[in-house]
Design a protein around this motif. Structure first.
Motif, PDB file in Angstrom:
ATOM      1  N   ASP A  51      64.192  19.887-111.773  1.00  0.00           N
ATOM      2  CA  ASP A  51      64.980  18.988-112.618  1.00  0.00           C
ATOM      3  C   ASP A  51      65.883  19.786-113.562  1.00  0.00           C
ATOM      4  N   SER A  52      67.173  19.464-113.534  1.00  0.00           N
ATOM      5  CA  SER A  52      68.175  20.183-114.344  1.00  0.00           C
ATOM      6  C   SER A  52      69.092  19.161-114.993  1.00  0.00           C
ATOM      7  N   ASN A  53      68.529  18.390-115.917  1.00  0.00           N
ATOM      8  CA  ASN A  53      69.271  17.254-116.463  1.00  0.00           C
ATOM      9  C   ASN A  53      70.391  17.635-117.416  1.00  0.00           C
ATOM     10  N   PHE A  54      70.517  18.922-117.767  1.00  0.00           N
ATOM     11  CA  PHE A  54      71.662  19.351-118.570  1.00  0.00           C
ATOM     12  C   PHE A  54      72.961  19.278-117.770  1.00  0.00           C
ATOM     13  N   LEU A  55      72.846  19.069-116.438  1.00  0.00           N
ATOM     14  CA  LEU A  55      74.028  18.936-115.592  1.00  0.00           C
ATOM     15  C   LEU A  55      74.508  17.487-115.494  1.00  0.00           C
ATOM     16  N   ASP A  56      73.701  16.546-115.970  1.00  0.00           N
ATOM     17  CA  ASP A  56      74.018  15.132-115.806  1.00  0.00           C
ATOM     18  C   ASP A  56      75.386  14.791-116.396  1.00  0.00           C
ATOM     19  N   GLU A  57      76.134  13.988-115.646  1.00  0.00           N
ATOM     20  CA  GLU A  57      77.452  13.500-116.034  1.00  0.00           C
ATOM     21  C   GLU A  57      78.508  14.602-116.129  1.00  0.00           C
ATOM     22  N   GLN A  58      78.176  15.803-115.635  1.00  0.00           N
ATOM     23  CA  GLN A  58      79.155  16.887-115.624  1.00  0.00           C
ATOM     24  C   GLN A  58      79.485  17.351-114.214  1.00  0.00           C
ATOM     25  N   TYR A  59      78.634  17.008-113.269  1.00  0.00           N
ATOM     26  CA  TYR A  59      78.836  17.315-111.863  1.00  0.00           C
ATOM     27  C   TYR A  59      78.567  16.042-111.068  1.00  0.00           C
ATOM     28  N   THR A  60      79.258  15.894-109.943  1.00  0.00           N
ATOM     29  CA  THR A  60      79.179  14.655-109.192  1.00  0.00           C
ATOM     30  C   THR A  60      77.994  14.654-108.236  1.00  0.00           C
ATOM     31  N   VAL A  61      77.016  13.794-108.534  1.00  0.00           N
ATOM     32  CA  VAL A  61      75.890  13.581-107.621  1.00  0.00           C
ATOM     33  C   VAL A  61      76.356  12.660-106.499  1.00  0.00           C
ATOM     34  N   PHE A  62      76.097  13.075-105.242  1.00  0.00           N
ATOM     35  CA  PHE A  62      76.524  12.227-104.131  1.00  0.00           C
ATOM     36  C   PHE A  62      75.445  12.027-103.073  1.00  0.00           C
ATOM     37  N   GLY A  63      74.288  12.705-103.203  1.00  0.00           N
ATOM     38  CA  GLY A  63      73.248  12.540-102.202  1.00  0.00           C
ATOM     39  C   GLY A  63      71.904  13.049-102.682  1.00  0.00           C
ATOM     40  N   ARG A  64      70.916  13.007-101.788  1.00  0.00           N
ATOM     41  CA  ARG A  64      69.574  13.516-102.098  1.00  0.00           C
ATOM     42  C   ARG A  64      68.815  13.778-100.803  1.00  0.00           C
ATOM     43  N   LEU A  65      67.759  14.578-100.899  1.00  0.00           N
ATOM     44  CA  LEU A  65      66.913  14.858 -99.745  1.00  0.00           C
ATOM     45  C   LEU A  65      66.046  13.634 -99.449  1.00  0.00           C
ATOM     46  N   VAL A  66      65.823  13.359 -98.137  1.00  0.00           N
ATOM     47  CA  VAL A  66      65.155  12.104 -97.781  1.00  0.00           C
ATOM     48  C   VAL A  66      63.941  12.294 -96.881  1.00  0.00           C
ATOM     49  N   THR A  67      63.520  13.541 -96.607  1.00  0.00           N
ATOM     50  CA  THR A  67      62.314  13.776 -95.812  1.00  0.00           C
ATOM     51  C   THR A  67      61.444  14.819 -96.504  1.00  0.00           C
ATOM     52  N   ALA A  68      60.139  14.779 -96.194  1.00  0.00           N
ATOM     53  CA  ALA A  68      59.211  15.753 -96.759  1.00  0.00           C
ATOM     54  C   ALA A  68      59.562  17.157 -96.296  1.00  0.00           C
ATOM     55  N   GLU A  69      59.972  17.312 -95.024  1.00  0.00           N
ATOM     56  CA  GLU A  69      60.342  18.638 -94.516  1.00  0.00           C
ATOM     57  C   GLU A  69      61.516  19.211 -95.298  1.00  0.00           C
ATOM     58  N   SER A  70      62.430  18.352 -95.720  1.00  0.00           N
ATOM     59  CA  SER A  70      63.592  18.817 -96.486  1.00  0.00           C
ATOM     60  C   SER A  70      63.162  19.502 -97.774  1.00  0.00           C
ATOM     61  N   PHE A  71      62.179  18.918 -98.466  1.00  0.00           N
ATOM     62  CA  PHE A  71      61.695  19.528 -99.707  1.00  0.00           C
ATOM     63  C   PHE A  71      60.955  20.831 -99.416  1.00  0.00           C
ATOM     64  N   GLU A  72      60.231  20.883 -98.300  1.00  0.00           N
ATOM     65  CA  GLU A  72      59.549  22.126 -97.928  1.00  0.00           C
ATOM     66  C   GLU A  72      60.569  23.227 -97.634  1.00  0.00           C
ATOM     67  N   THR A  73      61.650  22.856 -96.939  1.00  0.00           N
ATOM     68  CA  THR A  73      62.703  23.832 -96.641  1.00  0.00           C
ATOM     69  C   THR A  73      63.400  24.287 -97.920  1.00  0.00           C
ATOM     70  N   LEU A  74      63.628  23.355 -98.827  1.00  0.00           N
ATOM     71  CA  LEU A  74      64.226  23.695-100.124  1.00  0.00           C
ATOM     72  C   LEU A  74      63.380  24.738-100.833  1.00  0.00           C
ATOM     73  N   ASP A  75      62.073  24.550-100.849  1.00  0.00           N
ATOM     74  CA  ASP A  75      61.175  25.505-101.503  1.00  0.00           C
ATOM     75  C   ASP A  75      61.196  26.865-100.806  1.00  0.00           C
TER      76      ASP A  75
END
Length: 515
Positions: free
Chosen positions: A143-167
């Motif tokens: 979580d990096s909420n100091f970026l909120d409203e300063q960069y454009t959020v357009f998506g998110r990870l949607v599978t458990a494997e995606s979070f494992e790969t991120l790690d």
């Protein structure tokens, strides 16, 4: 060089980079809830989108994905517990020194929204210009909420494997510039677009967490406020604002990193430290000694140093430049540092940049200094604040016990006073008169305590029984004005001789003898 210049940074300065595939015509209407799959050697990353919040960014990302733009690119900047960044075509076969500078000719206007930059969020990288997004994107690892409203959020990870790969990607070995040591581990080998319904094991995700505000017109600065440190100040808008782990006392508590336009990123930082009853001159002497060692070693050249004031607070400013080395490279760095002195803390605000680029952002640092303010504790009432704001820092008890094993007990008694004694009219009336008398002499004693450590220890020893007796209030029920008079005021009156007479008589006799 301190690693903060090289690793606590997110390169967002995108330069023009042509790619004919970008112009390829695609038909997005062939998909229902399109979802992008990024395949890497460490696993797959599946991204779902927020078209209602960032329609242009979603369309741009899907078009680039369909065109093969991201095939073969790397996650070229990896900062664990922060984010992983990719999408630069320069990383396919370009010089590593150009990684982070590539992108298409076409730029996208910002679509800042209220979605928080929480773990797994996909957001668009950009330069200091809000309307400069191209192809580079980043995925939030923590979580990096100091970026909120300063960069454009357009998506998110949607599978458990995606979070494992991120790690897994966040855990790879990196160099001093946050680049992967083994690039092939984090290369995007293939990108495909499918309908969301075609994704197996799709996570059941709720609506993204949002901030409870709307985007306000740009002021050119972003404000940072800390109740922990009781300070507030502004840094340039678009700079990456972080609170790094404080590994040692002189490590920065807050860091703002600007876009890199020279050999290093410009950095504005704040370090908060306790004075431990050292005067400003004491702190200046310590600083000069540290500087002397650096000057004698040939690593630093002091340009100027002077005492100044910052919003009425005494301060010390120093300008210097030096040559620093990191990972086999040398950097010519210039900095301006201002140490602001407070009652119990001192605050060091510092600006550093490459020598050639230093003046370009100096005015932004001056704006930070102009905005800096030391806040009062909003939880204290007027009586509590008067304890700390008397001339000379006049609470002899607080001065005697500061930094000792009795300090927590004194703080508890202050809270007891605020929540118990001052909760009744009789208690408030008594404390008002009590403080008027007490502060007629206590600043003199407190000042002498600071000057004479032996006397301070004697006062601390003499007030220990008093603190113990006052603690009786923790174990009684004060439910009425009569209870307050019977317990609270009675105990204080019982201690008048220790509270007033003994310290007062002793200090004045010492002053007559030695002064």
């Amino acid at each position: 060089m301190n690693k903060i210049f090289l690793t606590v940074t997110l390169s967002l300065f995108l330069t023009s980079f042509g790619n004919q595939a970008f112009a390829q015509t695609v038909n997005l209407h062939d998909f229902t809830n399109p979802t992008v799959i990024l395949e890497t050697n460490l696993g797959k990353i599946v991204i779902g989108f927020f078209p209602a919040d960032a329609p242009t960014h979603v369309e741009n990302f899907i078009k680039l994905s369909l065109s093969g733009y991201y095939d073969g690119t790397l996650f070229h900047r990896i900062i664990p517990d922060f984010m992983i960044q990719g999408g630069d075509p320069n990383t396919i076969d370009g010089d590593p020194n150009t990684w982070g500078t590539g992108g298409p000719d076409e730029r996208i206007n910002a679509e800042f929204n209220t979605i928080k930059h929480n773990r797994g969020i996909v957001s668009m990288a950009r330069s200091a210009d809000p309307n400069s997004a191209g192809s580079q994107f980043f995925i939030v690892h923590k979580d990096s909420n100091f970026l909120d409203e300063q960069y454009t959020v357009f998506g998110r990870l949607v599978t458990a494997e995606s979070f494992e790969t991120l790690d897994k990607i966040a855990a790879v070995q990196t160099d001093a510039n946050d680049r992967p040591v083994n690039p092939e581990d984090v290369r995007i080998t293939k990108v495909t677009i499918v309908n969301e319904s075609d994704i197996p094991n799709l996570l059941e995700l709720s609506e993204p967490e949002r901030i409870q505000s709307i985007v306000t017109p740009s002021t050119g600065n972003q404000k940072y406020e800390s109740t922990e440190h009781e300070i507030a100040f502004s840094v340039p808008e678009g700079w990456l604002l972080q609170q790094p782990d404080k590994s040692q006392p002189n490590s920065p508590d807050v860091v703002a990193v600007g876009p890199k336009i020279g050999e290093i990123n410009p950095v504005i930082s704040l370090t908060v430290q306790l004075t431990n009853q050292r005067s400003l001159d004491d702190l200046i002497s310590e600083k000069i000694e540290i500087i002397r060692q650096a000057v004698e070693s040939g690593n630093l050249n002091v340009i100027s140093q002077e005492k100044i004031t910052v919003h009425g607070n005494p301060a010390y400013a120093i300008d210097a430049e030096g040559k620093f080395s990191s990972d086999g490279q040398s950097y010519n760095v210039k900095f301006r540092e201002i140490m602001v002195y407070g009652d119990e803390k001192f605050y060091t605000l510092s600006y550093s940049n490459g020598v050639n680029e230093f003046d370009s952002q100096l005015s932004r640092f001056e704006e930070t200094i102009d905005s800096f303010e030391i806040l009062t504790n909003p939880n204290q009432n007027n009586t509590s604040q008067s304890d700390e704001n008397q001339e000379g820092g006049g609470c002899l008890i607080a001065t005697a016990t500061y930094g000792s094993e009795l300090a927590p007990q004194v703080q508890q008694l202050r809270e007891l006073r605020d929540n118990t004694i001052l909760s009744t009219e009789s208690g408030t009336a008594f404390m008002t008169s009590f403080n008027q008398f007490y502060y007629s002499f206590s600043p003199t004693i407190a000042d002498f305590e600071r000057e004479n450590t032996v006397f301070r220890e004697l006062v601390k020893f003499s007030i220990t029984p008093m603190l113990t007796s006052l603690s009786i209030l923790n174990y009684v029920d004060v439910n009425s004005e009569e209870d307050m008079l019977g317990y609270g005021i009675g105990i204080i009156v019982m201690n008048l001789s220790m509270y007033f007479l003994a310290p007062a008589i002793f200090v004045y006799s010492l002053k007559r003898k030695f002064l």
